[in-house]
Design an enzyme around this catalytic site. Sequence first.
Site: not given
Length: 862
Positions: A335-337
Amino acid sequence: MKTVLMVAEKPSLAQSIAKILSRGNMSSHKGLNGTCSVHEYSGTFAGQPVRFKMTSVCGHVMTLDFLGKYNKWDKVDPAELFSQAPTEKKEANPKLNMVKFLQVEGKGCDYIVLWLDCDKEGENICFEVLDAVLPVMNPTHSGEKTVFRARFSSITDTDICAAMARLGEPDHNEALSVDARQELDLRIGCAFTRFQTKYFQGKYGNLDSSLISFGPCQTPTLGFCVERHDKIQSFKPETYWVLQAKVNADKDRSLLLDWDRVRVFDREIAQMFLNMTKLEKEAQVEATSRKEKAKQRPLALNTVEMLRVASSSLGMGPQHAMQTAERLYTQGYISYPRTETTHYPENFDLKGPLRQQANHPYWADTVKRLLAEGINRPRKGHDAGDHPPITPMRSATEAELGSEAWRLYEYITRHFIATVSYDCKYLQSTISFRIGPEHFTCTGKTVISPGFTEIMPWQSVPLEESLPTCQRGDCFPVSEMKMLEKQTSPPDYLTEAELITLMEKHGIGTDASIPVHINNICQRNYVTVESGRRLKPTNLGIVLVHGYYKIDAELVLPTIRSAVEKQLNLIAQGKADYRQVLGHTLDVFKRKFHYFVDSIAGMDELMEVSFSPLAATGKPLSRCGKCHRFMKYIQAKPSRLHCSHCDETYTLPQNGTIKLYKELRCPLDDFELVLWSSGSRGKSYPLCPYCSNHPPFRDMKKGMGCNECTHPTCQHSLSMLGIGQCVECESGVLVLDPTSGPKWKVACNKCNVVAHCFENAYRVRVSADTCPTCEAALLAVDFNKAKSPLPGDETQHTGCVFCDPVFQELVELKHAASCHPMHRGGPGRRQGRGRARGRRPTGKPSARRPKDKMSALAAYFV
């Protein structure tokens, strides 16, 4: 049929989103900039059939910069940069033609859906895209909504489709907070950087840094490193003494006991305690306890914790780790880091990502057991309101990702599985002993249930020998009693992980910018990365921080930047006025700048102790054209020539070697020429130190060499050695390197194109004649008879390197990519050397070049 334009932040992201939304039924083609693709498919939007066009940008479309003369260090007082210098938005990468590309794709569209990254920077890019596209979109009816914002946290079918179903609007306040940060960093950073770079590089020759930069976040980051260095340097070790007792638990086993007093700093007192206990033969049990304890599973993973672990355990620098995480995200593996949140929302589907790992060869058994027995709800962490914690979105192997990305992916996955696992439970046993008047303790641990440590074995409770069963009043024979002498040890240099923790604690930078600031202090030669990824300040870094403390401690302390970050967050929340925050902060730093300039002697006193003046640095190389004495070549960054008699310094091209060029002189100023080279496989060219710093002609810029000089008769100039327009870039000219024989080279004076040609020729000259087809200058080549590759035992040939069939096999191009129009068989746009040789351009386009006539120079790529 109406058209919907959709824009993502990266080309790979656009392709992934388009595949999901179109269910793979799409057509794709490259856009006009050759970098971003356009994916088209049909569908429905707002209840009507539409044509979708999905494309992307490549990060920021625009960047903030000063106008005109304010970009020239020598013409503007740095103090003017705080308020008087106007700024403008320029294309971040002009070569990409991103604005034109967006306008071409957006022309005639009816709606736009923005799929930029869901953080403040992403919101800012949204408005950069809108500024380019809205003027060319179809006019709208009154009140009709045409701009939409998609918010998502992972590249999965579920998340992307859900984002498309609940489109919102871009947040203007968050975009404004980024505009404010950009302007503050530009004005403050440039003013301080220009002043101190010019001041100190004009005095010292061995600073070994091309830029003495200042940054509102970068400088406090360096301050943390130097603060730790100062503690190490001022540390004075102290001697202390410890009593150590050993008792026999049974015939084959002994226990080491810890002294309850821990340590004493007086030897005589320690000796007294030893004397009071060493005659005792037995240790009596005073108390026993057995207590079940738990080691908590980790909180859900956010960016800062990921960067800390990547540095401390995986050996990956923060910036490299962040780049790797972003690549894993765009490929759909995580997922978005970029997130500050360590708490999963109540409605988050934890079993979905877990099921993805059910067949993984490394942790399948653990995952299947969790799914069968029931997962444990993750601990309640901090909800920053941005994105969910970093989560693996699909299974992957090392062969699929490569070793670097795999190590980070493996950690992220193991961490996620650990968050839904159970706590590690262990039994802690403690026995308290008395030996004479002194008390000692022995502790042991026994694991009851490994819990999350099964998937994170490095977190497991250390194995300790189980303690014997005993009760109060039992006695054990003392086998040894001794006094140990030890010393306190200094702290070690900060690790990257510790520095990240300090930056987060004090509000220096954001989860996205922290890696950039750490990377900057490394690149500026302010710190070096030692073993264990520890950051050791250099002399330059130490002197700068000590100088800031001496003049104005707030320039290096984290307090003022932390306060600014809070104000920027208020702008993002719509609670503070953009202009007021900007004006107030710039006013504060402008006052600090003037005080810093007035007090620079305080920092200079520290510089004098650590660095050598220009006159005492370097070695004699070439003669000055004014006094005819030797100038000294200073090799330390930035490399330059210094004439101590005239007290003049001349900058040189960087990242190469410099040597004297045959003791030849410039016809304009009598300075001896020097030769710059990037290596045997790269390019080289002569330059005049004076002309390079003081361009003699209007069409020349500072820093140019003889290969760009338009002097009409000088034998080293572009006018005499230029051949024709570069086959790679639009503005460059291919220039003969007269020093390269017998392995002759022709190199572009703008880009990195190098053509190796005519090997073993003993003479190559640029003719005054030009090619009738492409108007490039002809080359006259002489070979030795024994080594001549020319047909019919000829030794001399004159021809065009682009068109002459004899030269086709004798030219080899390096470091280029086929993007020039002539590679595609289209009309060439060169005007030969007409302008460079002082001739008036003909204005006629070159004839179309047939593919079978293309030379090796244009067609052979390595």
